[in-house]
Design an enzyme around this catalytic site. Structure first.
Site, PDB file in Angstrom:
ATOM      1  N   HIS A  64      -4.280  20.124 -22.270  1.00 27.54           N
ATOM      2  CA  HIS A  64      -4.016  19.876 -23.692  1.00 27.54           C
ATOM      3  C   HIS A  64      -4.271  21.103 -24.577  1.00 27.54           C
ATOM      4  O   HIS A  64      -3.432  21.489 -25.383  1.00 27.54           O
ATOM      5  CB  HIS A  64      -4.901  18.758 -24.240  1.00 27.54           C
ATOM      6  CG  HIS A  64      -4.825  17.472 -23.484  1.00 27.54           C
ATOM      7  ND1 HIS A  64      -3.729  17.087 -22.756  1.00 27.54           N
ATOM      8  CD2 HIS A  64      -5.721  16.456 -23.368  1.00 27.54           C
ATOM      9  CE1 HIS A  64      -3.971  15.911 -22.216  1.00 27.54           C
ATOM     10  NE2 HIS A  64      -5.158  15.508 -22.569  1.00 27.54           N
ATOM     11  N   LYS A  67     -17.510  15.579 -25.704  1.00 29.30           N
ATOM     12  CA  LYS A  67     -17.676  14.124 -25.812  1.00 29.30           C
ATOM     13  C   LYS A  67     -19.009  13.823 -26.494  1.00 29.30           C
ATOM     14  O   LYS A  67     -19.904  14.670 -26.515  1.00 29.30           O
ATOM     15  CB  LYS A  67     -17.670  13.498 -24.412  1.00 29.30           C
ATOM     16  CG  LYS A  67     -16.269  13.415 -23.808  1.00 29.30           C
ATOM     17  CD  LYS A  67     -16.266  12.526 -22.576  1.00 29.30           C
ATOM     18  CE  LYS A  67     -14.866  12.308 -22.051  1.00 29.30           C
ATOM     19  NZ  LYS A  67     -14.028  11.500 -22.941  1.00 29.30           N
ATOM     20  N   LYS A 112      -1.352  13.667 -15.064  1.00 30.50           N
ATOM     21  CA  LYS A 112      -2.408  14.665 -14.959  1.00 30.50           C
ATOM     22  C   LYS A 112      -3.646  14.039 -14.315  1.00 30.50           C
ATOM     23  O   LYS A 112      -3.768  12.819 -14.379  1.00 30.50           O
ATOM     24  CB  LYS A 112      -2.740  15.246 -16.335  1.00 30.50           C
ATOM     25  CG  LYS A 112      -3.441  14.251 -17.278  1.00 30.50           C
ATOM     26  CD  LYS A 112      -4.208  14.920 -18.358  1.00 30.50           C
ATOM     27  CE  LYS A 112      -5.628  14.508 -18.302  1.00 30.50           C
ATOM     28  NZ  LYS A 112      -6.382  14.502 -19.522  1.00 30.50           N
ATOM     29  N   ASP A 164       0.841  -1.201   0.000  1.00 31.20           N
ATOM     30  CA  ASP A 164       0.000   0.000   0.000  1.00 31.20           C
ATOM     31  C   ASP A 164       0.875   1.249   0.000  1.00 31.20           C
ATOM     32  O   ASP A 164       1.914   1.274   0.639  1.00 31.20           O
ATOM     33  CB  ASP A 164      -0.896  -0.018   1.245  1.00 31.20           C
ATOM     34  CG  ASP A 164      -2.074   0.912   1.070  1.00 31.20           C
ATOM     35  OD1 ASP A 164      -1.852   2.142   1.023  1.00 31.20           O
ATOM     36  OD2 ASP A 164      -3.209   0.421   0.948  1.00 31.20           O
TER      37      ASP A 164
HETATM   38  P1  NDP Z   1      -6.420   3.304 -11.868  1.00 31.06           P
HETATM   39  O1  NDP Z   1      -7.444   3.652 -10.839  1.00 31.06           O
HETATM   40  O2  NDP Z   1      -6.770   2.337 -12.947  1.00 31.06           O
HETATM   41  O3  NDP Z   1      -5.093   2.733 -11.204  1.00 31.06           O
HETATM   42  C1  NDP Z   1      -4.523   3.291 -10.118  1.00 31.06           C
HETATM   43  C2  NDP Z   1      -3.428   2.400  -9.557  1.00 31.06           C
HETATM   44  O4  NDP Z   1      -3.166   2.882  -8.259  1.00 31.06           O
HETATM   45  C3  NDP Z   1      -3.766   0.929  -9.432  1.00 31.06           C
HETATM   46  O5  NDP Z   1      -2.589   0.202  -9.738  1.00 31.06           O
HETATM   47  C4  NDP Z   1      -4.138   0.813  -7.975  1.00 31.06           C
HETATM   48  O6  NDP Z   1      -3.819  -0.456  -7.449  1.00 31.06           O
HETATM   49  C5  NDP Z   1      -3.206   1.781  -7.365  1.00 31.06           C
HETATM   50  N1  NDP Z   1      -3.632   2.217  -6.037  1.00 31.06           N
HETATM   51  C6  NDP Z   1      -4.723   2.932  -5.705  1.00 31.06           C
HETATM   52  N2  NDP Z   1      -4.708   3.155  -4.377  1.00 31.06           N
HETATM   53  C7  NDP Z   1      -3.597   2.571  -3.878  1.00 31.06           C
HETATM   54  C8  NDP Z   1      -2.994   2.470  -2.592  1.00 31.06           C
HETATM   55  N3  NDP Z   1      -3.526   3.047  -1.488  1.00 31.06           N
HETATM   56  N4  NDP Z   1      -1.839   1.790  -2.465  1.00 31.06           N
HETATM   57  C9  NDP Z   1      -1.266   1.202  -3.539  1.00 31.06           C
HETATM   58  N5  NDP Z   1      -1.792   1.276  -4.782  1.00 31.06           N
HETATM   59  C10 NDP Z   1      -2.922   1.942  -4.941  1.00 31.06           C
HETATM   60  O7  NDP Z   1      -5.937   4.695 -12.439  1.00 31.06           O
HETATM   61  P2  NDP Z   1      -5.376   4.982 -13.915  1.00 31.06           P
HETATM   62  O8  NDP Z   1      -4.310   3.992 -14.231  1.00 31.06           O
HETATM   63  O9  NDP Z   1      -6.508   5.140 -14.839  1.00 31.06           O
HETATM   64  O10 NDP Z   1      -4.753   6.435 -13.740  1.00 31.06           O
HETATM   65  C11 NDP Z   1      -3.527   6.661 -13.097  1.00 31.06           C
HETATM   66  C12 NDP Z   1      -3.171   8.122 -13.248  1.00 31.06           C
HETATM   67  O11 NDP Z   1      -3.011   8.416 -14.625  1.00 31.06           O
HETATM   68  C13 NDP Z   1      -4.226   9.092 -12.731  1.00 31.06           C
HETATM   69  O12 NDP Z   1      -3.580  10.227 -12.208  1.00 31.06           O
HETATM   70  C14 NDP Z   1      -4.989   9.477 -13.980  1.00 31.06           C
HETATM   71  O13 NDP Z   1      -5.596  10.740 -13.864  1.00 31.06           O
HETATM   72  C15 NDP Z   1      -3.855   9.493 -14.992  1.00 31.06           C
HETATM   73  N6  NDP Z   1      -4.299   9.298 -16.360  1.00 31.06           N
HETATM   74  C16 NDP Z   1      -4.941   8.163 -16.746  1.00 31.06           C
HETATM   75  C17 NDP Z   1      -5.333   7.982 -18.056  1.00 31.06           C
HETATM   76  C18 NDP Z   1      -5.987   6.708 -18.498  1.00 31.06           C
HETATM   77  O14 NDP Z   1      -6.311   6.612 -19.694  1.00 31.06           O
HETATM   78  N7  NDP Z   1      -6.190   5.741 -17.633  1.00 31.06           N
HETATM   79  C19 NDP Z   1      -5.103   9.029 -19.079  1.00 31.06           C
HETATM   80  C20 NDP Z   1      -4.367  10.171 -18.583  1.00 31.06           C
HETATM   81  C21 NDP Z   1      -4.003  10.290 -17.272  1.00 31.06           C
HETATM   82  P3  NDP Z   1      -4.992  -1.539  -7.237  1.00 31.06           P
HETATM   83  O15 NDP Z   1      -5.615  -1.726  -8.587  1.00 31.06           O
HETATM   84  O16 NDP Z   1      -4.254  -2.716  -6.770  1.00 31.06           O
HETATM   85  O17 NDP Z   1      -5.914  -0.922  -6.237  1.00 31.06           O
END
Ligand code: NDP
Length: 458
Positions: free
Chosen positions: A232, A318, A140, A87
């Protein structure tokens, strides 16, 4: 740390997340394929995974997104991978990371995690001794408004110097966006007309033919202004409006970008029309009473010597008829014999495909001196050799090159511009999915000859 020394380890937080699946694994794979990534790669998540789960996830991501998988490259990639399960609110996670980093002196930490965790992770990296000499890449959205962006900057700057902070905006990693800059400053024919004397209006259009695609909860916290305008589309305005940087290096370029943002007055709420597509409130994760905009049409000014009086119009939505991002720079009309000629314009297609066209007028064949519009497609660019934005930006960050990342003052100046339109004060109009947004948006572009609607293809 010398700025251009390569990072000697790559740590990505959020290894089990959506962004890692869609963008980060494919970027890492390409970097390994091209021989540019020969350091330990450490994924961190809290999913109860083992390294085998991480490798399996990487394979699934690549099978989906990287075309034909080269098994030899894949093996090289996964051999470099290590995994930490833990975590982000537990310091033990970061102590394990410190141990795995061994003698790495310049690790790069990529925070591909929910923004609510940026602070915890930055602090824990520092406490566990992982921040010294390191670079950090922040996804972002960078803050929710000016105050939160300032506070996040202050926190990060406690643990990382500004040259070690890479605020990512994947739009800046797009070849077509970088080409806006190149085209402007590499062509002498452009300079005499690229100003208020010749330019009539500028439109920056980003339309998506889809809704929130299962990401309703996240989107409902952002809306169109935070999701695409503050970052953007204002970056595109800066590239279109900036003065030539004194050198093609990061800081001179970023200085010019900030000057553009400083020349844009905060947007008057009367100069925005917000919209929401019908059915948005029924999307999974969206508040059934949501007032969040999925569409924004904005008119802003760049109050500089070069641009004062020229409207810069932004249109983002959108559930529109097509997915496309285009810029139209429209020139003033020729006074030719008072004939009803259309304007000359430059049309930059930034996505999904990439082209550059010049709108011109010719004589309609046969008819006596009647105009006919033609478009000279200056280039239909061959994409061979093009890097996907995340590959480009991660490669740059590993090298310590900040040119295509957003500096602290730029991020704050961009928030200052949109601050007056963030609170949802402007009325919200419903529109039909598949339409060009609410009819009320038309008034903002009346003086510019109406909104440009991009075609499905270049
Ligand atoms: P997700 O919610 O899919 O993933 C977040 C990650 O963080 C997961 O691996 C999750 O692990 C982990 N996580 C959350 N809480 C905890 C915690 N307390 N301890 C450890 N791990 C944790 O987010 P995204 O991948 O979609 O987005 C990530 C970032 O990228 C964000 O800032 C988002 O705004 C940015 N972003 C995303 C885009 C996209 O297309 N997805 C596009 C542009 C920016 P677990 O699954 O195990 O909980």
């Amino acid at each position: 740390m010398t700025r251009h020394e390569d990072s000697d380890a790559l740590v990505f937080f959020g290894a089990s997340g959506d962004l890692a699946f869609k963008q980060i694994f494919p970027a890492l794979y390409q970097m390994v394929r091209k021989g540019g990534l020969n350091v330990p790669i450490i994924g961190v998540a809290k999913s109860g995974w083992t390294i085998d789960n991480l490798r399996q996830r990487a394979r699934e991501s690549l099978e989906r997104h990287a075309g034909r998988l080269d098994e030899a490259v894949f093996t090289r990639l996964v051999e470099r991978m290590q995994y930490i399960d833990g975590d982000y609110r537990d310091i033990a996670t970061f102590r394990r990371l410190r141990a795995l980093l061994k003698d790495a002196k310049r690790p790069l930490h990529y925070l591909a995690i929910p923004p609510s965790l940026f602070r915890d992770v930055a602090e824990a990296l520092h406490q566990a001794g992982c921040a010294e000499g390191a670079r950090v890449v922040i996804e972002k959205p960078f803050g929710r408004n000016l105050a939160s962006a300032q506070s996040l900057n202050q926190l990060l700057l406690r643990y990382f110097p500004e040259p070690a902070i890479f605020r990512i905006d994947h739009f800046l990693g797009k070849e077509a966006v970088e080409n806006l800059l190149f085209f402007r400053f590499a062509n002498t024919f452009l300079e005499p007309v690229w100003n208020r004397n010749y330019v009539h209006s500028v439109q920056i259009i980003m339309t998506e033919a889809f809704g929130v695609q299962g990401r309703g909860r996240l989107y409902d916290e952002l809306g169109a202004i935070r999701d695409v305008v503050q970052n953007h589309l204002l970056e595109v305005v800066a590239f279109l409006a900036m003065e030539p940087p004194v050198r093609t290096e990061a800081e001179p370029l970023r200085n010019e970008q900030v000057k553009v943002f400083e020349a844009i007055p905060p947007i008057d709420p009367r100069h925005i029309v917000r919209g929401q597509y019908k059915g948005y409130r029924q999307e999974d994760g969206v508040n059934p009473a949501s007032k969040m905009e999925t569409f924004a049409a904005i008119c802003l000014e760049v109050d500089s010597w070069r641009w004062t009086g020229v409207p810069f119009l932004i249109f983002a939505g959108k559930s529109m008829p097509v997915t496309a991002t285009e810029v139209i720079v429209k020139l003033k009309k020729s006074p030719l014999w008072k004939l009803p000629v259309g304007s000359n314009y430059f049309r930059f297609r930034l996505g999904p495909d990439f082209s550059l066209s010049l709108g011109a007028q010719v004589k309609r064949p046969g008819a006596p001196m009647e105009p006919a519009p033609v478009e000279l497609s200056a280039m239909k660019l061959d994409a061979t050799g093009e890097l996907a934005p995340y590959e480009r930006l991660l490669t740059d960050a590993m090298r310590g090159d900040p040119m295509l990342f957003v500096r602290q003052d730029a991020v704050e100046a961009a928030w200052r511009i949109v601050e007056p339109i963030l609170g949802g004060g402007a009325p919200l109009y419903e529109y039909d999915p598949g339409s060009w947004g609410p009819a009320e948006a038309a008034r903002l572009a009346e003086h510019a000859g109406g909104w440009h609607h991009p075609a499905p293809n270049s």
